[in-house]
Design a protein around this motif. Structure first.
Motif, mmCIF file in Angstrom:
data_model
loop_
_atom_site.group_PDB
_atom_site.id
_atom_site.type_symbol
_atom_site.label_atom_id
_atom_site.label_comp_id
_atom_site.label_asym_id
_atom_site.label_seq_id
_atom_site.Cartn_x
_atom_site.Cartn_y
_atom_site.Cartn_z
ATOM 1 N N PHE A 405 0.857 -1.198 0.000
ATOM 2 C CA PHE A 405 0.000 0.000 0.000
ATOM 3 C C PHE A 405 0.888 1.242 0.000
ATOM 4 C CE2 PHE A 405 -3.706 -2.152 2.505
ATOM 5 C CZ PHE A 405 -3.858 -3.048 1.458
ATOM 6 N N ASN A 406 1.803 1.212 0.941
ATOM 7 C CA ASN A 406 2.743 2.296 1.125
ATOM 8 C C ASN A 406 3.554 2.578 -0.142
ATOM 9 O OD1 ASN A 406 3.549 4.082 2.970
ATOM 10 N ND2 ASN A 406 4.866 2.709 4.127
ATOM 11 N N PHE A 407 4.059 1.504 -0.725
ATOM 12 C CA PHE A 407 4.923 1.601 -1.901
ATOM 13 C C PHE A 407 4.186 2.209 -3.093
ATOM 14 C CE2 PHE A 407 6.728 -0.459 -5.758
ATOM 15 C CZ PHE A 407 8.000 0.062 -5.689
ATOM 16 N N TRP A 408 2.982 1.714 -3.372
ATOM 17 C CA TRP A 408 2.254 2.205 -4.543
ATOM 18 C C TRP A 408 1.687 3.609 -4.327
ATOM 19 C CZ3 TRP A 408 3.704 0.109 -8.756
ATOM 20 C CH2 TRP A 408 4.149 -1.221 -8.758
ATOM 21 N N GLU A 409 1.456 3.949 -3.048
ATOM 22 C CA GLU A 409 1.106 5.354 -2.777
ATOM 23 C C GLU A 409 2.301 6.240 -3.070
ATOM 24 O OE1 GLU A 409 -0.428 5.747 1.185
ATOM 25 O OE2 GLU A 409 -2.331 4.808 0.652
ATOM 26 N N MET A 410 3.469 5.820 -2.617
ATOM 27 C CA MET A 410 4.680 6.588 -2.885
ATOM 28 C C MET A 410 4.901 6.728 -4.386
ATOM 29 S SD MET A 410 8.043 6.167 -3.898
ATOM 30 C CE MET A 410 8.340 4.417 -3.676
ATOM 31 N N LYS A 411 4.551 5.689 -5.155
ATOM 32 C CA LYS A 411 4.706 5.753 -6.614
ATOM 33 C C LYS A 411 3.606 6.582 -7.281
ATOM 34 C CE LYS A 411 6.726 2.246 -8.790
ATOM 35 N NZ LYS A 411 7.938 2.045 -9.660
ATOM 36 N N GLY A 412 2.629 7.016 -6.502
ATOM 37 C CA GLY A 412 1.631 7.949 -7.028
ATOM 38 C C GLY A 412 0.515 7.334 -7.835
ATOM 39 N N VAL A 413 0.299 6.009 -7.713
ATOM 40 C CA VAL A 413 -0.767 5.361 -8.486
ATOM 41 C C VAL A 413 -2.122 5.872 -7.998
ATOM 42 C CG1 VAL A 413 -1.835 3.131 -9.032
ATOM 43 C CG2 VAL A 413 0.669 3.334 -8.895
ATOM 44 N N PRO A 414 -2.961 6.376 -8.900
ATOM 45 C CA PRO A 414 -4.197 7.050 -8.489
ATOM 46 C C PRO A 414 -5.169 6.189 -7.685
ATOM 47 C CG PRO A 414 -3.686 7.584 -10.780
ATOM 48 C CD PRO A 414 -2.707 6.526 -10.350
ATOM 49 N N LEU A 415 -5.337 4.929 -8.065
ATOM 50 C CA LEU A 415 -6.318 4.090 -7.365
ATOM 51 C C LEU A 415 -5.725 2.746 -6.979
ATOM 52 C CD1 LEU A 415 -9.608 4.522 -9.482
ATOM 53 C CD2 LEU A 415 -9.158 5.444 -7.195
ATOM 54 N N ARG A 416 -6.154 2.256 -5.813
ATOM 55 C CA ARG A 416 -5.747 0.924 -5.370
ATOM 56 C C ARG A 416 -6.988 0.090 -5.111
ATOM 57 N NH1 ARG A 416 -3.485 2.017 -0.490
ATOM 58 N NH2 ARG A 416 -5.318 1.348 0.673
ATOM 59 N N ILE A 417 -6.932 -1.152 -5.544
ATOM 60 C CA ILE A 417 -8.004 -2.093 -5.227
ATOM 61 C C ILE A 417 -7.426 -3.173 -4.329
ATOM 62 C CG2 ILE A 417 -9.575 -3.848 -6.148
ATOM 63 C CD1 ILE A 417 -9.843 -2.248 -8.675
ATOM 64 N N GLU A 418 -8.056 -3.408 -3.184
ATOM 65 C CA GLU A 418 -7.652 -4.505 -2.315
ATOM 66 C C GLU A 418 -8.614 -5.662 -2.516
ATOM 67 O OE1 GLU A 418 -7.806 -2.723 1.650
ATOM 68 O OE2 GLU A 418 -7.304 -0.857 0.623
ATOM 69 N N VAL A 419 -8.075 -6.858 -2.629
ATOM 70 C CA VAL A 419 -8.927 -8.042 -2.758
ATOM 71 C C VAL A 419 -8.507 -9.083 -1.725
ATOM 72 C CG1 VAL A 419 -9.800 -9.848 -4.300
ATOM 73 C CG2 VAL A 419 -9.122 -7.627 -5.251
ATOM 74 N N GLY A 420 -9.340 -9.270 -0.729
ATOM 75 C CA GLY A 420 -9.103 -10.296 0.278
ATOM 76 C C GLY A 420 -10.194 -11.357 0.213
ATOM 77 N N PRO A 421 -10.079 -12.381 1.052
ATOM 78 C CA PRO A 421 -11.063 -13.473 1.035
ATOM 79 C C PRO A 421 -12.489 -12.979 1.263
ATOM 80 C CG PRO A 421 -9.176 -14.032 2.413
ATOM 81 C CD PRO A 421 -9.011 -12.605 2.028
ATOM 82 N N ARG A 422 -12.633 -12.007 2.167
ATOM 83 C CA ARG A 422 -13.980 -11.509 2.431
ATOM 84 C C ARG A 422 -14.554 -10.811 1.191
ATOM 85 N NH1 ARG A 422 -14.447 -7.492 7.390
ATOM 86 N NH2 ARG A 422 -12.821 -8.879 8.181
ATOM 87 N N ASP A 423 -13.670 -10.110 0.459
ATOM 88 C CA ASP A 423 -14.104 -9.450 -0.779
ATOM 89 C C ASP A 423 -14.565 -10.477 -1.806
ATOM 90 O OD1 ASP A 423 -13.178 -6.688 -0.025
ATOM 91 O OD2 ASP A 423 -11.250 -7.743 0.032
ATOM 92 N N VAL A 424 -13.781 -11.582 -1.892
ATOM 93 C CA VAL A 424 -14.145 -12.627 -2.847
ATOM 94 C C VAL A 424 -15.517 -13.189 -2.486
ATOM 95 C CG1 VAL A 424 -13.518 -14.911 -3.728
ATOM 96 C CG2 VAL A 424 -11.732 -13.186 -3.328
#
Lengths: 552, 552
Positions: A405-424
Motif C-alpha cells: 500500500f505504502n509503496f504504490w502510494e509513494m509511486k503515485g498510483v491514483p487508485l488501489r483495489i484490495e482483494v481479500g477473502p472476504r471481498d471474494v
C-alpha cells in the motif's frame, strides 16, 4: 539578449546540498538498509483502517523480504524538505538515476513511461495541426552556430564539442546539438524554393546536449530528451499565428493531461530565446512555489532565415526571407509533474499520464484463501485491461500488503483495489484514492460486476484528474500576489510567492529586480486585467502586468 | 573477433560513383530542371490507358507549374543502375537528404513515416514480450569502452569523441555512444542485487554514432536511429531463449509487415558482434541480390557482466554473474524496404508500412466538373480515413493528373483512385495497383458505396502485401544456389547469387573466401537440410549449411 526559452534557463539556480551530489556522480538509488521487522499484515478486508497509517505504523517487511527492494518504507516528507523529497521520490519510485558522466541522467522505465504519455498526446496534436515528424543529424558544424549573432552568444558557453572522429582530429569541430535552428535552416534553404513549398511544418523527437554546470534530475540535465518543432511561413502573420497555436497546444496538455494550471504568456525581452523575435511560455508553479518554465514557443521572425539565406519566391516572383517558429517541450516536464503534485508520502500522478492507473493488491493468509483471491484478481486484471485501464497486480510474495500500500502510494498510483477473502465472498472490493487519505478516500463494497466496477473506476479516475487540477489551481492562486510597488513586489518574493503587477520599465530595471530579489519576469500573461495601470517600478503608464517569481 | 552484428558491418563495401558524392556533402535533392510542356491531361475516366505510359509519354507539367517540384518525371531505371535508382528514389520521393557533416543524413517526413511504422509495430511487440522502454545517456566515459576486450577492439576505430564541454578541455574523453552495452552494464550493476531483480528487460529508442568512412543513406550513416534491447537473466538458458525470441520478433516483422522474406540464422564466429557469445541475424536479399543484415540479436553470455561485475545473489545466497542479451533494428531497415521492392518507375511500399496507402487523384477540365469531383473526393477521403486507411488527396492545381500518377507511383503508394466527372456520374471509381502495371492492375467501375469500396480497397491492400512478399520470395529462392564445392561457391558468387553449402571449415578458410570472392558467411540458417553432409571447402563432415553472399 539573454538565454531564454528553448534552452533551460540558468537563472535563479537552486543551491541545495543535493546538487553537490552531482559533481561526482553517485547513484540516486538509496543504499540498501536491512531492517528488522516483526509485523505481518492483518488487513484482509480491513476496512476503515487507513492504508497509509497501517503501513507506516504497523507493517514493515522482514529483513529477508526486502533484499532486493530500494524503497525504505518512506521518503523525506515534502513538507519538511521539498528538494530532499524530490530526489527521494525520484530514487524510490525508480523514475531516474544519475548517469556515469556528471550531470547526465538515466531515465528508468517508470519515469520514461510518463514521458511516453507526454509524447503520445503531443504527437497526435502535432500531426492534427499539420506537422510531420522527421529527423535532423545531431552533429552541427561549429560555423553554423556562429551565423546568428544572439544565438551564438546564448549557446556558445554550453556546447559539447566533438573534435575526434574515427581516431583523427577533425578539421572543423562539431557541435552536439543544443537545439536545431541552425541545421534546420541549412536544410530548409535547400528544400524551399517557392511559396508553394510553404508552410513547411516539421517536428523531431530527439536528444539535446547543453553543458549545464548545475544540474537536477529532469529539471536541468546535461543531455535531455525533447521535441522541437520548426516551421517556415510566407508571412509574419502566419508565423505569429503558429507560435500562438503551439503554446496553446502545450497549455491544453498541461491543464487537461498533467493537471498543471500553467500561466501562458509572453517572455520579456531579457528572457526571450537567443535568436527569437518573441517567445511565448507556459509557467507552472511547483509545490515549493518556484516557477518552472514548462514549454516555449518562439516566433523567430526572419532572424535565422536572414542568417542562413532561407528564401522563397513569392506569388509575384519576388525573393523573400521566410518567417519562422520553433517550439519545444522536454523531459523537464516530467520534473514539473512530480513537483506539481504529491504529498509527504510521495508522488501523486494525474490519471491521464500515470503509467499505472490502478494497482490491485491481493491479500490472503492461508493457501486456501490465496487460490480464491488470485482467481478473482486475475479476472479483475483482465477486465480492467480490456476496459482500457492501465492496471498492475502486485502479487509478489516477499512483501506484505501494508508495505505494498505504502509503496504504490509513494509511486503515485491514483487508485488501489484490495482483494481479500472476504471481498471474494462478497463479490466486492475496496477502492482507495491516492489523493484522499484515510476513510474519506475509500469506496467500500464496490461490486466486482463489470457493469458496476468499470464505470466506478473510470469515474473515480476522472474525479482524481479534476481534483488534482483544482487543488493545484487553488494553490497557485493563493500564492500569486497583486503588487503595485517595488516594495510590495519584494515582500511577495521574500515570502516565496509570485508577484503580479503592472510593468513598463526598462531591461536594466528588470535586471535590477533579478539581482535584488532573485526573481525574474516569468511572463506577461495573455490574460490581462482591464483598465489603466501604472508601472510598479517607474510610475509610468503600463499596458500590461508581468508575473515575477523565482524559478528553476 | 571481427565487427559483427549490432554494428553495421563494414565488409564488402560498394564502390559506386554515388558514394563519392558523400565526401563533400551535396544535396540529394536534384537540381531544378525546367521543362517545356504542351500536353494537358485528357484522362478523365480514361480507362484502359496505362497511367504510367500516359504520364511518361503524353504528359509533363508546364514550366511554370513545376517551379517548386523536385521530381523530374522519372528516376534512373532500377534495371539500368540499381545504385543510381536507389539514390534517385531517395531524393525524388523525399525520403532523406544529406546532412551538412560528411556521412550524416536528414530523414525527411516520408522516410521518417516508414521508420515510425517500424517503431509502432516493434514497440508493441517489445512490450508484449515484457520489455520496458527507458533511456540511457549517450555520453559514455572512454574507460568504459575499454573494459570488454573484443568490444574495444571492434569499436575503437569508429568512435566520435567529445573532448570539450562548456568551453573546457575534459579530463576524460567522452564517447558518443556507438552502442550501449557498457553504460547499460554500469547501471545494471547498481540495480541488480538479487535473483528477484531478474530478468531485467529494457529497450531504448535512440540515436547512435559510428565514424563510418563509406556511407550510404539509410544503409550506413555516421549517425543513425535504432532501438537497442538489453536484458539480464539468471541463467544461460533464459538468455539464449530471449535472444532467439527477439530474432523471431524481427523475422515476423520482416515477413508480415515489410514483406521481406529474410533468412534467420546464426552468425559465424568471425561475424559475431564484438562482445557477444552468439549473434543471431536476419538477412535480406536486396533487388541487386546483395545481402543486407536487417536486424541482430546477441546472446552476450557473461562477457559484459564479468567485465563490469554485474552480479546477483541467487536463491542459494551465492553471487553469480548475470547472463545477457542485446538486440537491435535500425533505420537501415528503411533502406532494406526500399531495396527489396520497387521497379524501374520507383518505390513500391508494402501496404502495412506505407505512409500513404491510397492516393486519390481528382480529375476535371471545367469549373463545373471540378465542384462535383471535389465533393466526391472529399466524401471518399473521409470514408477511407474513418475506415483506418491512410489516404492522401493530391488536389494541387499546378500539376496534371498524369504527372501525379507518375509521381505517386514513384513514391510507391500501393493504390490510386482516380475520380473524374464520369466517375461521379456513375458513382464509381477506378482503382489502380502500384504493383501491377497497366490494365491488369486496374479495377474499373468500383462502386463508391462504402459497403463496396472499403472492403474492396482493404482486400486489394492485402493482395498487394501478399504479392510483394511472394514476389520477393521467388526472387530470393531463384537466386540462392546450393553448392558442394568451393568452385561452385565461387561461380555462384561471381554470378551475383547467394551460395548455400555445407560448412565446417576454419575461421581462416572463411577469411580466405571473403578475400577471394568478396562474399562472407551471412548466417548458418535455422532451417537446415536433413542428412549427412560434407564441408564444401575441406571435405570433412559438416553439421550445417552456411549461406555466403556479398553484402551491404
Amino acid at each position: 539578449m539573454a538565454m531564454g526559452a528553448l534552452r533551460l534557463p540558468s537563472l535563479s539556480l537552486l543551491r541545495s546540498p543535493f546538487q553537490s551530489l552531482l559533481s561526482s556522480p553517485p547513484s540516486l538509488t538509496p543504499r540498501l538498509r536491512l531492517r528488522a521487522s516483526t509485523h505481518l499484515c492483518s488487513c484482509c478486508g480491513g476496512r476503515g483502517i487507513s492504508a497509509r497509517s497501517l503501513a507506516r505504523e504497523e507493517v514493515s517487511p522482514s529483513a529477508e523480504q526486502i533484499t532486493s527492494l530500494r524503497y525504505e518504507g518512506s521518503v523525506t516528507p515534502r513538507s519538511v524538505d521539498f528538494n530532499a523529497w524530490y530526489l527521494d521520490v525520484i530514487a524510490s519510485a525508480e523514475l531516474a538515476d544519475y548517469g556515469p558522466v556528471r550531470g547526465t541522467m538515466v531515465i528508468r522505465p517508470y519515469g520514461y513511461a510518463i514521458w511516453e504519455a507526454i509524447q503520445e498526446y503531443l504527437n497526435v496534436k502535432f500531426k492534427e495541426t499539420g506537422h510531420s515528424n522527421m529527423y535532423f543529424p545531431q552533429f552541427i558544424p561549429y560555423s553554423f552556430i556562429e551565423k546568428e549573432a544572439s544565438h551564438v552568444e546564448g549557446f556558445s558557453p554550453e556546447l559539447a564539442l566533438v573534435t575526434i572522429g574515427g581516431g583523427k582530429e577533425l578539421e572543423e569541430k562539431l557541435v552536439v546539438r543544443p537545439t536545431s535552428e541552425t541545421i534546420v535552416n541549412h536544410m530548409f534553404t535547400q528544400w524551399i524554393q517557392s511559396y508553394r513549398d510553404l508552410p513547411l511544418m516539421v517536428n523531431q523527437w530527439a536528444n539535446v546536449t547543453r553543458w549545464e554546470m548545475r544540474t537536477k534530475p529532469f529539471v536541468r540535465t546535461l543531455e535531455f530528451l525533447w521535441q522541437e518543432g520548426h516551421t517556415a511561413h510566407a508571412t509574419a502573420e502566419e508565423a505569429e499565428k503558429e507560435a500562438l497555436q503551439m503554446i496553446d497546444v502545450y497549455k491544453k496538455f498541461a491543464y487537461e493531461q498533467a493537471a498543471i494550471p500553467v500561466i501562458a504568456g509572453r517572455k520579456s525581452r531579457l528572457e526571450t530565446f537567443a535568436g527569437a523575435a518573441r517567445t511565448y511560455t507556459i509557467e507552472a508553479m511547483m509545490g515549493d512555489r518556484k516557477a518552472l518554465q514548462a514549454g516555449t514557443s518562439h516566433n523567430l521572425g526572419q532572424n535565422f532565415s536572414r542568417a542562413f539565406g532561407t528564401q522563397f519566391t513569392d506569388e509575384n516572383g519576388q525573393r523573400q526571407h521566410v518567417w519562422q517558429t520553433s517550439w519545444a517541450v522536454s523531459t523537464r516536464f516530467v520534473g514539473g509533474i512530480i513537483m506539481s503534485h504529491g504529498d509527504d508520502a510521495g508522488l501523486m500522478l494525474p490519471p491521464r499520464i500515470a503509467p499505472i492507473q490502478v494497482v490491485i493488491v491481493p491479500i490472503w493468509k492461508t493457501a486456501d484463501d490465496k487460490s480464491g483471491v488470485m482467481d478473482s484478481v486475475s479476472l479483475l486484471k483482465d477486465l480492467l485491461h480490456k476496459a482500457g485501464i492501465k492496471v498492475k497486480v502486485d502479487d509478489s510474495e516477499q512483501k506484505t500488503p501494508g508495505w505494498k500500500f505504502n509503496f504504490w502510494e509513494m509511486k503515485g498510483v491514483p487508485l488501489r483495489i484490495e482483494v481479500g477473502p472476504r471481498d471474494v465472498a462478497n463479490k466486492s472490493v475496496v477502492v482507495s484514492r491516492r489523493d484522499v487519505p484515510g476513510k474519506p478516500g475509500k469506496d467500500f463494497g464496490i461490486s466486482m460486476e463489470p457493469s458496476v466496477l468499470v464505470p466506478h473506476l473510470k469515474s473515480r479516475l476522472d474525479d482524481i484528474q479534476a481534483s488534482l487540477l483544482e487543488r493545484a489551481t487553488l494553490f497557485r492562486d493563493s500564492n500569486i500576489v497583486d503588487v503595485n510597488s517595488y516594495e510590495e513586489l519584494k515582500e511577495a518574493i521574500a515570502q516565496g510567492k509570485w508577484a503580479r503587477g503592472p510593468w513598463s520599465a526598462s531591461d536594466s530595471e528588470e535586471q535590477k529586480v533579478k539581482e535584488e530579489t532573485g526573481a525574474t519576469i516569468r511572463c506577461f500573461p495573455f490574460e490581462q486585467p482591464q483598465g489603466k495601470m501604472t508601472c510598479l517600478m517607474t510610475g509610468n503608464p503600463a499596458d500590461e502586468v508581468a508575473i515575477f517569481a523565482k524559478s528553476y
